[in-house]
Scaffold this motif. Sequence first.
Motif, mmCIF file in Angstrom:
data_model
loop_
_atom_site.group_PDB
_atom_site.id
_atom_site.type_symbol
_atom_site.label_atom_id
_atom_site.label_comp_id
_atom_site.label_asym_id
_atom_site.label_seq_id
_atom_site.Cartn_x
_atom_site.Cartn_y
_atom_site.Cartn_z
ATOM 1 N N ARG A 85 0.834 -1.208 0.000
ATOM 2 C CA ARG A 85 0.000 0.000 0.000
ATOM 3 C C ARG A 85 0.872 1.264 0.000
ATOM 4 N NH1 ARG A 85 -5.438 -0.526 1.048
ATOM 5 N NH2 ARG A 85 -6.163 -2.595 1.665
ATOM 6 N N THR A 86 1.986 1.211 0.720
ATOM 7 C CA THR A 86 2.894 2.366 0.758
ATOM 8 C C THR A 86 3.454 2.654 -0.627
ATOM 9 O OG1 THR A 86 3.504 1.846 3.051
ATOM 10 C CG2 THR A 86 4.974 3.305 1.815
ATOM 11 N N ALA A 87 3.908 1.599 -1.313
ATOM 12 C CA ALA A 87 4.468 1.774 -2.657
ATOM 13 C C ALA A 87 3.415 2.337 -3.610
ATOM 14 C CB ALA A 87 4.996 0.437 -3.179
ATOM 15 N N LEU A 88 2.193 1.807 -3.528
ATOM 16 C CA LEU A 88 1.119 2.272 -4.408
ATOM 17 C C LEU A 88 0.814 3.747 -4.152
ATOM 18 C CD1 LEU A 88 -0.659 0.906 -6.568
ATOM 19 C CD2 LEU A 88 -2.424 0.653 -4.821
ATOM 20 N N LEU A 90 2.866 6.022 -2.812
ATOM 21 C CA LEU A 90 4.000 6.871 -3.203
ATOM 22 C C LEU A 90 4.034 7.091 -4.713
ATOM 23 C CD1 LEU A 90 6.827 5.564 -0.842
ATOM 24 C CD2 LEU A 90 5.596 7.742 -0.702
ATOM 25 N N VAL A 91 3.795 6.030 -5.478
ATOM 26 C CA VAL A 91 3.768 6.174 -6.938
ATOM 27 C C VAL A 91 2.641 7.117 -7.344
ATOM 28 C CG1 VAL A 91 3.367 4.974 -9.121
ATOM 29 C CG2 VAL A 91 4.819 3.936 -7.375
ATOM 30 N N SER A 92 1.480 6.919 -6.725
ATOM 31 C CA SER A 92 0.336 7.775 -7.034
ATOM 32 C C SER A 92 0.624 9.225 -6.660
ATOM 33 C CB SER A 92 -0.909 7.275 -6.300
ATOM 34 O OG SER A 92 -2.042 8.035 -6.646
ATOM 35 N N ALA A 93 1.262 9.426 -5.510
ATOM 36 C CA ALA A 93 1.570 10.788 -5.058
ATOM 37 C C ALA A 93 2.569 11.470 -5.990
ATOM 38 C CB ALA A 93 2.115 10.744 -3.630
ATOM 39 N N ILE A 94 3.583 10.714 -6.452
ATOM 40 C CA ILE A 94 4.593 11.291 -7.356
ATOM 41 C C ILE A 94 3.948 11.710 -8.677
ATOM 42 C CG2 ILE A 94 6.630 10.726 -8.739
ATOM 43 C CD1 ILE A 94 7.530 8.956 -6.348
ATOM 44 N N LEU A 95 3.056 10.862 -9.188
ATOM 45 C CA LEU A 95 2.387 11.183 -10.445
ATOM 46 C C LEU A 95 1.359 12.296 -10.277
ATOM 47 C CD1 LEU A 95 1.837 7.581 -11.867
ATOM 48 C CD2 LEU A 95 3.501 9.273 -12.642
ATOM 49 N N THR A 96 0.822 12.423 -9.085
ATOM 50 C CA THR A 96 -0.190 13.451 -8.823
ATOM 51 C C THR A 96 0.442 14.829 -8.626
ATOM 52 O OG1 THR A 96 -1.685 11.838 -7.824
ATOM 53 C CG2 THR A 96 -2.051 14.132 -7.232
ATOM 54 N N LEU A 97 1.670 14.862 -8.144
ATOM 55 C CA LEU A 97 2.321 16.132 -7.808
ATOM 56 C C LEU A 97 2.349 17.131 -8.973
ATOM 57 C CD1 LEU A 97 3.765 17.772 -5.654
ATOM 58 C CD2 LEU A 97 5.924 16.688 -6.366
ATOM 59 N N PRO A 98 2.703 16.736 -10.193
ATOM 60 C CA PRO A 98 2.694 17.724 -11.294
ATOM 61 C C PRO A 98 1.309 18.313 -11.550
ATOM 62 C CG PRO A 98 3.962 15.786 -11.904
ATOM 63 C CD PRO A 98 3.266 15.446 -10.632
ATOM 64 N N THR A 99 0.256 17.522 -11.410
ATOM 65 C CA THR A 99 -1.093 18.061 -11.616
ATOM 66 C C THR A 99 -1.443 19.057 -10.526
ATOM 67 O OG1 THR A 99 -2.254 16.325 -10.360
ATOM 68 C CG2 THR A 99 -1.762 15.864 -12.672
ATOM 69 N N LEU A 100 -0.976 18.804 -9.311
ATOM 70 C CA LEU A 100 -1.225 19.749 -8.217
ATOM 71 C C LEU A 100 -0.436 21.040 -8.420
ATOM 72 C CD1 LEU A 100 -1.281 17.494 -5.007
ATOM 73 C CD2 LEU A 100 -3.167 18.809 -5.963
ATOM 74 N N MET A 101 0.805 20.904 -8.887
ATOM 75 C CA MET A 101 1.621 22.102 -9.145
ATOM 76 C C MET A 101 0.961 22.973 -10.214
ATOM 77 S SD MET A 101 5.471 20.494 -9.086
ATOM 78 C CE MET A 101 6.213 22.070 -9.544
ATOM 79 N N LYS A 216 -6.354 4.545 3.146
ATOM 80 C CA LYS A 216 -6.312 3.084 3.254
ATOM 81 C C LYS A 216 -4.980 2.603 3.826
ATOM 82 C CE LYS A 216 -10.365 2.943 1.998
ATOM 83 N NZ LYS A 216 -11.349 2.773 3.080
ATOM 84 N N LEU A 217 -3.900 3.313 3.488
ATOM 85 C CA LEU A 217 -2.593 2.971 4.050
ATOM 86 C C LEU A 217 -2.600 3.179 5.562
ATOM 87 C CD1 LEU A 217 0.427 2.352 4.001
ATOM 88 C CD2 LEU A 217 0.831 4.733 3.338
ATOM 89 N N LEU A 218 -3.092 4.328 5.996
ATOM 90 C CA LEU A 218 -3.149 4.604 7.433
ATOM 91 C C LEU A 218 -4.093 3.633 8.137
ATOM 92 C CD1 LEU A 218 -3.200 8.512 7.351
ATOM 93 C CD2 LEU A 218 -1.272 7.008 7.858
ATOM 94 N N GLU A 219 -5.174 3.250 7.466
ATOM 95 C CA GLU A 219 -6.085 2.251 8.033
ATOM 96 C C GLU A 219 -5.365 0.926 8.223
ATOM 97 O OE1 GLU A 219 -9.795 1.523 6.145
ATOM 98 O OE2 GLU A 219 -10.347 3.639 6.059
ATOM 99 N N ALA A 220 -4.583 0.513 7.229
ATOM 100 C CA ALA A 220 -3.861 -0.756 7.316
ATOM 101 C C ALA A 220 -2.890 -0.748 8.490
ATOM 102 C CB ALA A 220 -3.106 -1.023 6.011
ATOM 103 N N VAL A 221 -2.213 0.383 8.692
ATOM 104 C CA VAL A 221 -1.291 0.507 9.831
ATOM 105 C C VAL A 221 -2.059 0.383 11.141
ATOM 106 C CG1 VAL A 221 0.273 2.063 11.039
ATOM 107 C CG2 VAL A 221 0.352 1.910 8.549
#
Length: 757
Positions: A85-88, A90-101, A216-221
């Motif tokens: 879940r962490t890897a998923l 992080l990948v999503s966050a990296i790809l999302t960052l340019p759209t947020l910028m 969901k990641l925080l829920e899993a933790v």
Amino acid sequence: MKQSVNYKINGMTCALCSASIEASLEQLTGVESVNVGYATEKASVEYDDELLKPEEIEKTIKQLGFTIGENDQDEYAENKEIKKRTALFLVSAILTLPTLMCMVSCALDICDQVLNPAANPGAFNYFMYYLHDWKIQFAFATPVQFLIGAGFYRSAFYSLRARRPTMDVLVALGSSAAYFYSVYIVARYYLDYASCTKDIYLDASCTIITFVLLGKLLEAVAKGRMSESIRRLMDFKPKTARVFREGAEQYILIDQVREGDIVLVYPGEKLPADGVVTEGFSTVDESMLTGESIPVEKAAGSGVFAASLNKSGSFRFRAEKVGDQTAYAGILKYVENAQNSKSPIQRMADKAAGYFIPLVLTVAVGTFLVWFLIIFHGRMLEASMLYAISVLVAACPCALGLATPTAIVVGIGLGARRGILFKNGEALETLNKVNAVVFDKTGTLTEGKPVLTDVVLLNNRMSFTEKELLLMAGAAEGQSEHPLGKALWEKVEKEFGQNGLEVESFEALPGMGIRAIVEGRRILIGNGACLKDQGMETANGQNILKEMESQGKTAVVMAVEGEAVALFGFMDKLRPEARATIEKFGRMEIAVYLITGDSENVARAVAAQIGITSILAQVLPEQKADEIRKLQEQGLKVAMVGDGINDAPALAAADVGIAMGSGTDVAIEAGGVVLLSNDLSELPGAFHLAHMTMRKIVQNLFWALIYNTTAMAFAVTGHLGPEVGALSMALSSVSVLFNSLSLKKSGREKFRVLKAA
């Protein structure tokens, strides 16, 4: 034949997923009951194996889009899932960052300044120019939407096919609406331009998915921390055993230990089975069973239990219960089933959450129509669409679905660590409402080991000596299961050894005594009610009997050939913690009753020693349940505390039955709560734990409802964007989880304070 099976379900994303699985399984012919817990990710199914096979159950679960995993509490598997879940995320966050910028720069009007880098040269300007190219934006957003977000689409499809829409429907709809609206805008306005600076909402589609993944990641933790109690119990389980076979020691796997094996245990080793010590001496830590850390001495004849830890000496014991038959395995089963069970308040919350998805969809459509047609008069399609998307992602009832099960999982796990075994969530919830506790006397308030203290001969024409009467009484009571009968028999065996008197017949009279024929003589041993029932008078012993009872002793009369010949007095030692426990219930404003088959004099004498003022005396076993019902008719919520077979009906009739761990299997089965430690001082802690757990549930439900209504209101009025809505939705679920986890610390502190009081 009725069977049960448990499954570990992978792929559930909200409480509505568990409801979808339950509804689908309940439709299968042969299914008798289904319980699916989102917090525990477990499914328990009871079914008729003549009508249904486990393969059909598994097929139904898989058709809903879920997978079945290993049914255990493997910490490695949990860590692997968290890493995934962490890897998923992080990948999503990296790809999302340019759209947020891009979104932020447009909000700051940077876009207009950098459309022509030739007029405003500089590395940053060129970077922003290419960043705003719609082709670049789609290159980042499309993998997030359709690859990383594929799980949401898949789950939404299966839930809609089952006609049980879940949170994933809202996520898929919300993110897809933002993505495809952006496609429409680009196709209509920007195909001829190298870049676009505004009016597309790829940032919304990406952040919705990314923030939900974060939740969901925080829920899993948090779930991993919730299952810690089970893992700690599992840690006690040994992997191997040392047995004595074919004249030599052999190391074998624990699953290969057989009933009757002689097992060798050395210091520091864990016991692989339940059994009886045959030789040696040691002290054993049984905290995994009782919650008490003080080691217990073990010698030949002592009972020992699987998973307990041998501390000092070494010994051998004969295995009597192995594998799933051990007390330890039973505790694990009870705790797992209880954590997966649903209390009435949870069923109500799940039902409410089930109506939430259709409500949210209706409100989202209504929001779009009102803004677009009425407020904007058919203009500003994008703003109307954005408000509707905000409603979809902000009002998901995830927190509502998690509010109850997370608190119950933590509460039951905390109780298990203290030797308080809640069999289900309903028992935990009901205990919170109890305002009256009924205690059985023998074996509950007392240690259940009465000893013979008095033998008084009555005037009789047969002129029996004390020894003769004791020998006859001991022979008659040799077949009795009653504690008083056993105490008399043990006394005779100890003083006179085994006697050869022939017992020609024996009959137990429940709640009264026994009847037997010994060496041709009719023997009757019982209480006053027994002799009265048999038409025998005890007038010449009434004063002595009353004197014994006033001292808190239990007196029984022995009759031979229809004539009362002796009185036997028994004293059962009160548990040392009994009085302090009763005082704690008084401070909690919970009414306490003593129920016993003894006479009123004995009951009052015992009650006076421990501070109980309300007694129910001379109650036959079959009448105990009636007495419980009478209290309930007075409007009381009643908990019954007992340990014997004769307490089982009352335990079942009470709102909550609390069985002592040393009690009979029947009593333990009838109770909703089991006090494994046999320490009454832990009982107030069970009540406080129920109060604290329910308080957490109420807090969780309150904040979940406040969140859902507030988020929906802000989204409907256009004051909450999709990105903020997705983040707040994720954080609301996480806040509920961590609020439940805070019960661990407060619960441990409460137990410490109660123990010290």
